[in-house]
Design an enzyme around this catalytic site. Structure first.
Site, mmCIF file in Angstrom:
data_model
loop_
_atom_site.group_PDB
_atom_site.id
_atom_site.type_symbol
_atom_site.label_atom_id
_atom_site.label_comp_id
_atom_site.label_asym_id
_atom_site.label_seq_id
_atom_site.Cartn_x
_atom_site.Cartn_y
_atom_site.Cartn_z
ATOM 1 N N GLY A 10 -3.984 2.980 -9.419
ATOM 2 C CA GLY A 10 -3.836 4.249 -8.698
ATOM 3 C C GLY A 10 -3.802 5.408 -9.682
ATOM 4 O O GLY A 10 -3.239 5.290 -10.760
ATOM 5 N N GLU A 103 0.885 -2.503 -13.815
ATOM 6 C CA GLU A 103 1.001 -3.959 -13.927
ATOM 7 C C GLU A 103 -0.351 -4.688 -13.879
ATOM 8 O O GLU A 103 -0.563 -5.643 -14.616
ATOM 9 C CB GLU A 103 1.909 -4.511 -12.812
ATOM 10 C CG GLU A 103 1.541 -4.010 -11.430
ATOM 11 C CD GLU A 103 2.033 -4.901 -10.283
ATOM 12 O OE1 GLU A 103 2.196 -4.367 -9.166
ATOM 13 O OE2 GLU A 103 2.204 -6.104 -10.478
ATOM 14 N N ILE A 126 3.281 5.847 -10.956
ATOM 15 C CA ILE A 126 4.301 6.698 -10.320
ATOM 16 C C ILE A 126 5.469 5.837 -9.856
ATOM 17 O O ILE A 126 6.565 6.331 -9.667
ATOM 18 C CB ILE A 126 3.731 7.529 -9.147
ATOM 19 C CG1 ILE A 126 3.271 6.644 -7.994
ATOM 20 C CG2 ILE A 126 2.634 8.457 -9.602
ATOM 21 C CD1 ILE A 126 3.210 7.384 -6.664
ATOM 22 N N ASP A 127 5.234 4.530 -9.662
ATOM 23 C CA ASP A 127 6.292 3.648 -9.145
ATOM 24 C C ASP A 127 7.392 3.359 -10.173
ATOM 25 O O ASP A 127 8.469 2.899 -9.805
ATOM 26 C CB ASP A 127 5.692 2.308 -8.693
ATOM 27 C CG ASP A 127 4.858 2.431 -7.439
ATOM 28 O OD1 ASP A 127 4.750 3.545 -6.907
ATOM 29 O OD2 ASP A 127 4.313 1.404 -6.973
ATOM 30 N N GLY A 170 6.135 3.114 -3.381
ATOM 31 C CA GLY A 170 7.019 2.143 -4.030
ATOM 32 C C GLY A 170 6.793 0.813 -3.343
ATOM 33 O O GLY A 170 7.437 0.490 -2.351
ATOM 34 N N ARG A 171 5.824 0.114 -3.869
ATOM 35 C CA ARG A 171 5.386 -1.138 -3.244
ATOM 36 C C ARG A 171 6.452 -2.223 -3.418
ATOM 37 O O ARG A 171 6.884 -2.842 -2.459
ATOM 38 C CB ARG A 171 4.105 -1.537 -3.965
ATOM 39 C CG ARG A 171 3.330 -2.607 -3.308
ATOM 40 C CD ARG A 171 2.234 -3.021 -4.244
ATOM 41 N NE ARG A 171 0.994 -2.328 -4.008
ATOM 42 C CZ ARG A 171 0.060 -2.123 -4.942
ATOM 43 N NH1 ARG A 171 0.254 -2.521 -6.181
ATOM 44 N NH2 ARG A 171 -1.054 -1.527 -4.633
ATOM 45 N N ARG A 265 11.744 11.698 13.694
ATOM 46 C CA ARG A 265 10.352 11.952 13.298
ATOM 47 C C ARG A 265 10.146 11.453 11.871
ATOM 48 O O ARG A 265 11.049 11.558 11.044
ATOM 49 C CB ARG A 265 10.035 13.448 13.332
ATOM 50 C CG ARG A 265 10.157 14.089 14.689
ATOM 51 C CD ARG A 265 9.007 13.691 15.596
ATOM 52 N NE ARG A 265 9.173 14.313 16.909
ATOM 53 C CZ ARG A 265 8.693 15.510 17.224
ATOM 54 N NH1 ARG A 265 8.021 16.203 16.333
ATOM 55 N NH2 ARG A 265 8.885 16.002 18.419
ATOM 56 N N HIS A 271 -0.426 9.962 -0.671
ATOM 57 C CA HIS A 271 -1.052 10.301 -1.957
ATOM 58 C C HIS A 271 -0.693 11.687 -2.477
ATOM 59 O O HIS A 271 -1.016 11.992 -3.631
ATOM 60 C CB HIS A 271 -2.566 10.134 -1.852
ATOM 61 C CG HIS A 271 -2.955 8.698 -1.666
ATOM 62 N ND1 HIS A 271 -3.182 8.149 -0.442
ATOM 63 C CD2 HIS A 271 -3.093 7.697 -2.559
ATOM 64 C CE1 HIS A 271 -3.475 6.862 -0.584
ATOM 65 N NE2 HIS A 271 -3.424 6.568 -1.853
ATOM 66 N N GLN A 273 2.053 12.426 -3.388
ATOM 67 C CA GLN A 273 2.951 12.110 -4.507
ATOM 68 C C GLN A 273 2.210 11.842 -5.808
ATOM 69 O O GLN A 273 2.786 11.892 -6.890
ATOM 70 C CB GLN A 273 3.771 10.845 -4.199
ATOM 71 C CG GLN A 273 4.748 11.026 -3.073
ATOM 72 C CD GLN A 273 5.123 9.689 -2.448
ATOM 73 O OE1 GLN A 273 6.140 9.120 -2.782
ATOM 74 N NE2 GLN A 273 4.295 9.193 -1.542
HETATM 75 O O1 F6P Z 1 0.596 1.700 -7.740
HETATM 76 C C1 F6P Z 1 0.960 2.943 -7.297
HETATM 77 C C2 F6P Z 1 0.779 3.094 -5.812
HETATM 78 O O2 F6P Z 1 0.834 4.467 -5.575
HETATM 79 C C3 F6P Z 1 1.777 2.323 -4.961
HETATM 80 O O3 F6P Z 1 3.006 2.964 -4.818
HETATM 81 C C4 F6P Z 1 1.031 2.227 -3.655
HETATM 82 O O4 F6P Z 1 1.457 1.124 -2.892
HETATM 83 C C5 F6P Z 1 -0.376 2.034 -4.090
HETATM 84 O O5 F6P Z 1 -0.486 2.633 -5.357
HETATM 85 C C6 F6P Z 1 -1.391 2.632 -3.143
HETATM 86 O O6 F6P Z 1 -2.645 2.400 -3.650
HETATM 87 P P1 F6P Z 1 -3.996 2.959 -3.033
HETATM 88 O O7 F6P Z 1 -4.058 4.417 -3.321
HETATM 89 O O8 F6P Z 1 -5.050 2.195 -3.753
HETATM 90 O O9 F6P Z 1 -3.951 2.663 -1.570
#
Ligand code: F6P
Length: 341
Positions: A10, A103, A126-127, A170-171, A265, A271, A273
């Site tokens: 990302g 990673e 960013i995570d 934050g996956r 709500r 994105h 972020q």
């Molecule tokens: O790895 C950073 C990240 O922003 C994660 O927080 C998020 O789950 C993922 O990328 C989203 O990726 P994409 O933009 O490919 O959907």
């Protein structure tokens, strides 16, 4: 020496600052030439590259995204992929690679190093979930964007007597939710590392309304209820096997409405972020990572990653940094709980 540079995964504020620092030191100090590979590992795989010199990196420091492009290409999932990379590097006269990524990108770098490719890593995400380093660049920018959104949502929540849920990225790790939630005065923070009880969430929501305030709930996209799994956007997986997450914020909102009768709500920051100009701290960190990465190339420190430890930049083995993710410690999360409800 000719050095290849790539950015994978990302996009992230600060990527361009790293590229700039590598070239700005590598050309005058070491006399290196540079090739920028396009779109992460797709570049070396398809021999897609362009020369990088000092004029090419002018004006990059404040620019978000990456001038090299990015992708989630995994050469180990492509038949003959690794051999193609070796061949292309040789044909292009590339002696060493600097891989800037999280990673997955650095996981590939780790494996390539094990089979003899000269590679150095720079940690980005960013995570902030990459091990071996106190912080990755991009994280500070994402936290500040999320905090500003939370500040703004407070006023709407209170004017309309609503519960407002903010879903952040934050996956696997709740670093963004924890930092932005604490900085923004959230009343509840839900992170992937600690399963949450929706009944407890509703109790906190009600107690907040009783105090004549409106609650703000910050939830990581990877957060999971006690009974149930993470929320998937669809069945799609990327080349590294990661599912696309999304929907937990909406689910929490619906449950709050159904269980408390209060209006709820959800705002999904998505994105936003990852976009735009990096904060001063991220520019500083990204620049220092770039300077140390090119020094590592000069020193032949292959298979190492630049890392922040306290205020020092040190080199750590890629294998150590990519072995497991850096998750939020439950005791750190417990500190935030004093503000819940
Ligand atoms: O790895 C950073 C990240 O922003 C994660 O927080 C998020 O789950 C993922 O990328 C989203 O990726 P994409 O933009 O490919 O959907």
């Amino acid at each position: 020496m000719r050095v290849g540079v790539l950015t994978g995964g990302g996009d992230c504020p600060g990527l361009n600052a790293v590229i700039r620092a590598i070239v700005r030191k590598g050309v005058p100090e070491y006399g290196y030439s540079f090739l920028g590979f396009r779109d992460g590992w797709r570049g070396p795989l398809e021999a897609m590259a362009k020369p990088l010199d000092i004029p090419a990196v002018r004006g990059l420091l404040p620019r978000g995204g990456t001038i090299l492009g990015s992708s989630r290409t995994n050469p180990f999932a492509v038949e003959g992929g690794v051999e193609r990379i070796r061949r292309n590097l040789q044909n292009l006269g590339v002696d060493a690679l600097i891989a800037i990524g999280g990673e997955d990108t650095l996981g590939v770098a780790t494996k390539l190093h094990e089979i003899g490719v000269n590679v150095v890593g720079v940690p980005k995400t960013i995570d902030n979930d990459l091990a071996g380093t106190d912080y990755t660049f991009g994280f500070d920018t994402a936290v500040n964007i999320a905090m500003e959104a939370i500040d703004r949502l407070h006023t709407t929540a209170e004017s309309h007597h609503r519960a407002l849920i903010v879903e952040v990225m934050g996956r696997h790790a709740g670093w963004i939710a924890l930092h932005a939630g604490m900085a923004g005065g959230a009343n509840i923070i839900l992170i992937p590392e600690v399963r949450f009880d929706i009944e407890q969430v509703c109790t906190w929501v009600e107690s907040r309304f009783q105090l004549d305030y409106a609650p703000i709930i910050v939830v990581s996209e990877g957060a999971k209820p006690k009974e149930g799994q993470e929320s998937l956007l669809n069945g799609e997986k990327d080349a590294f096997g990661h599912a696309r997450l999304g929907g937990i914020g909406d689910w929490v909102g619906r449950e709050i409405e159904a269980r408390t009768g209060k209006e709820a709500r959800t705002t999904v920051l998505g994105h936003v972020q990852r976009g735009g100009t990096p904060t001063a701290r991220d520019r500083w960190l990204a620049t220092r990572f770039g300077l140390h990465a090119i020094d590592a190339v000069h020193d032949g420190n292959w298979g190492q990653m630049a890392a922040l430890r306290g205020t020092e930049i040190v080199m750590v083995p890629l294998a150590e940094a990519t072995k497991e993710l850096k998750l939020v410690d439950p005791t750190l999360y417990a500190e935030a709980e004093i503000f819940f409800g």
